[in-house]
Design a protein around this motif. Structure first.
Motif, short mmCIF file in Angstrom:
data_model
loop_
_atom_site.label_atom_id
_atom_site.label_comp_id
_atom_site.label_asym_id
_atom_site.label_seq_id
_atom_site.Cartn_x
_atom_site.Cartn_y
_atom_site.Cartn_z
N ARG A 130 -10.71 7.81 -5.10
CA ARG A 130 -11.47 6.67 -5.85
C ARG A 130 -12.91 7.33 -5.05
NH1 ARG A 130 -7.91 5.69 -8.84
NH2 ARG A 130 -7.80 3.60 -9.15
N MET A 163 1.55 6.60 -5.74
CA MET A 163 0.39 6.99 -4.97
C MET A 163 -0.27 6.10 -3.82
SD MET A 163 -3.58 7.17 -6.30
CE MET A 163 -4.11 6.51 -7.27
N ASN A 164 -0.23 6.15 -2.67
CA ASN A 164 -0.07 5.53 -1.83
C ASN A 164 -1.69 5.06 -1.93
OD1 ASN A 164 -1.70 6.98 0.51
ND2 ASN A 164 0.83 7.79 0.67
N VAL A 165 -2.04 4.37 -0.38
CA VAL A 165 -3.04 4.09 0.46
C VAL A 165 -4.33 5.26 -0.13
CG1 VAL A 165 -3.21 3.00 2.25
CG2 VAL A 165 -5.13 2.30 1.04
N ARG A 166 -3.95 6.02 0.97
CA ARG A 166 -4.51 6.90 1.51
C ARG A 166 -4.65 8.23 0.48
NH1 ARG A 166 -3.12 12.40 2.77
NH2 ARG A 166 -0.87 11.89 2.50
N ALA A 177 0.58 -1.32 0.20
CA ALA A 177 -0.37 0.25 0.21
C ALA A 177 0.95 1.27 -0.02
CB ALA A 177 -1.00 -0.01 1.07
N SER A 178 2.50 1.15 0.02
CA SER A 178 3.30 2.03 -0.34
C SER A 178 3.21 2.98 -1.42
CB SER A 178 4.25 1.67 -0.16
OG SER A 178 4.64 0.67 -0.39
N HIS A 234 -1.07 0.58 -5.81
CA HIS A 234 -2.15 2.16 -6.35
C HIS A 234 -1.06 2.87 -7.15
CE1 HIS A 234 -3.45 0.84 -1.94
NE2 HIS A 234 -4.45 1.34 -2.77
N VAL A 289 5.00 12.70 -10.68
CA VAL A 289 5.99 12.36 -10.63
C VAL A 289 6.33 10.87 -11.63
CG1 VAL A 289 6.14 9.75 -9.18
CG2 VAL A 289 5.19 11.97 -7.97
N TYR A 346 -5.39 7.18 -2.48
CA TYR A 346 -5.76 6.18 -3.55
C TYR A 346 -7.49 6.62 -3.24
CZ TYR A 346 -8.33 2.03 -5.64
OH TYR A 346 -8.99 0.97 -6.44
N VAL A 347 -7.57 6.15 -1.70
CA VAL A 347 -9.19 6.22 -0.87
C VAL A 347 -9.93 7.49 -1.63
CG1 VAL A 347 -10.67 6.03 0.93
CG2 VAL A 347 -8.63 4.75 0.40
#
Lengths: 244, 110
Positions: free
Chosen positions: B10, B1-4, A198-199, A204, B74, B6-7
């Motif tokens: 989306r 892109m990290n999960v934060r 998840a980094s 992602h 990036v 991404y959330v």
């Protein structure tokens, strides 16, 4: 001209390191000839200094991937008749990896990212425990089975646009491996693995171009595996189990 | 892109999907009915509903677009550090919020 009456193949092969160039060889055309056969002929009969990798020759070991006429392929299972353009072949090293010499690339970044994605099974039992039966018809086992036949050839890594653009990106193979382990109910390292993928360079970053799926010689679908990881990590993040 | 990110990206996309449809429907209605600027302003001025609708729309668009811009920077600008990309995209998002808030204020306030 060969005994079979076919004209010789004109084969351009990358020679040297990153600043090398293509050199052209004339190779007799044979029936059922693979690209690996062609490269081997050049080394055995025309230029013994040619460097390349292979081992099993039957599509199991994943050593012989190269760029053939612009596309990454496993050369031992790629017939010349299927890819040659007018008796011409161009064979180069895999993209997105440093060239060691000729057709041999440095695979270390590929395998280091496999480690970064926590692509190692973390046992939840010891050797003293009874073997846990896993039913093959369970949903999670079927998801794991769908991606588990990866042979680490690096074709998907070489085909991936995101790998080319983002050097931190873990790549399709490492993430596909993480997905198979994420669906392994015996594994005890799930949170750490989801945190790792998840980094910033994790799942992602994937744009779902599906080049990995298009080129995978094992007809796996790493894009679908990565999509699965996106869902798992997003849910884990919303539950507070992992951090950004 | 990290999960934060991404959330958030989306999530804002999911939020904007119905907002875009309503926005398009409003445009079609206004043009088909031949509403003048004065007619439109007469309906939007002082309306908490339209203020909230377009206020949320502006915020969601600014967040969504700035995360997308960060990803482009990036991947496509060689040598640009992720912190620099984050600063540039945050500034871009702030500009979008300012311009959007000004537009919302113009049709809702006054």
């Amino acid at each position: 001209m060969t005994p079979s009456g076919k004209p010789d193949l004109s084969v351009s092969i990358w020679r040297g390191g990153a600043d090398g160039a293509y050199r052209t060889y004339s190779v007799p055309s044979r029936d059922s000839q693979t690209v690996l056969d062609v490269v081997t002929y050049v080394q055995r009969h025309l230029d013994p200094t040619l460097s390349y990798r292979f081992a099993c020759r039957v599509g199991m070991c994943g050593s012989c991937a190269m760029t053939v006429n612009g596309r990454p392929r496993w050369t031992c299972r790629t017939h010349v008749s299927r890819v040659a353009k007018g008796d011409k072949l161009t064979v180069g090293p895999l993209e997105n990896l440093p060239v060691v010499k000729d057709l041999a690339t440095d695979m270390r970044p590929f395998f280091e990212k496999w480690q970064d994605a926590k692509g190692v099974f973390e046992p939840s039992k010891t050797r003293d425990d009874a073997i846990e039966p896993i039913r093959p018809d369970t949903r999670q086992r079927q998801l794991a089975d769908a991606g588990v036949e990866c042979i680490n050839c690096g074709v998907c890594y070489a085909a991936c646009d995101t790998v080319k653009w983002n050097t931190d990106y873990l790549g399709p193979a490492a993430l596909n491996r993480a997905w198979t382990l994420a669906n392994d109910v015996r594994d005890a390292g799930q949170t750490e693995r989801l945190q790792a993928v998840a980094s910033g360079g994790g799942c992602h970053a994937c744009h779902s171009h599906q080049s990995c799926q298009e080129h995978c010689p094992q007809t796996l679908n790493p894009t679908a595996s990565i999509a699965g990881l996106k869902r798992l990590t997003a849910l884990a993040y919303l539950r507070g189990e992992i951090e950004a | 892109m990290n999960v934060r990110l991404y959330v958030w990206q989306r999530g804002t996309a999911a939020l904007m999907a119905p907002l875009v449809l309503v926005h398009l429907a409003v445009i079609f209605y206004a043009t088909r009915q031949g509403l003048t600027a004065a007619d439109i302003l007469g309906r939007t001025r002082g309306s908490i509903t339209w203020g909230l609708f377009y206020g949320v729309f502006v915020l969601a668009a600014a967040i969504h677009a700035s995360i997308g811009l960060r990803n482009i920077l990036v991947e496509w600008v060689p040598g640009l550090r992720s912190r620099a990309a984050a600063l540039i995209s945050t500034a871009f998002g702030a500009v979008l919020v300012a311009l959007g808030a000004r537009a919302v204020a113009a049709v809702v306030l006054g």
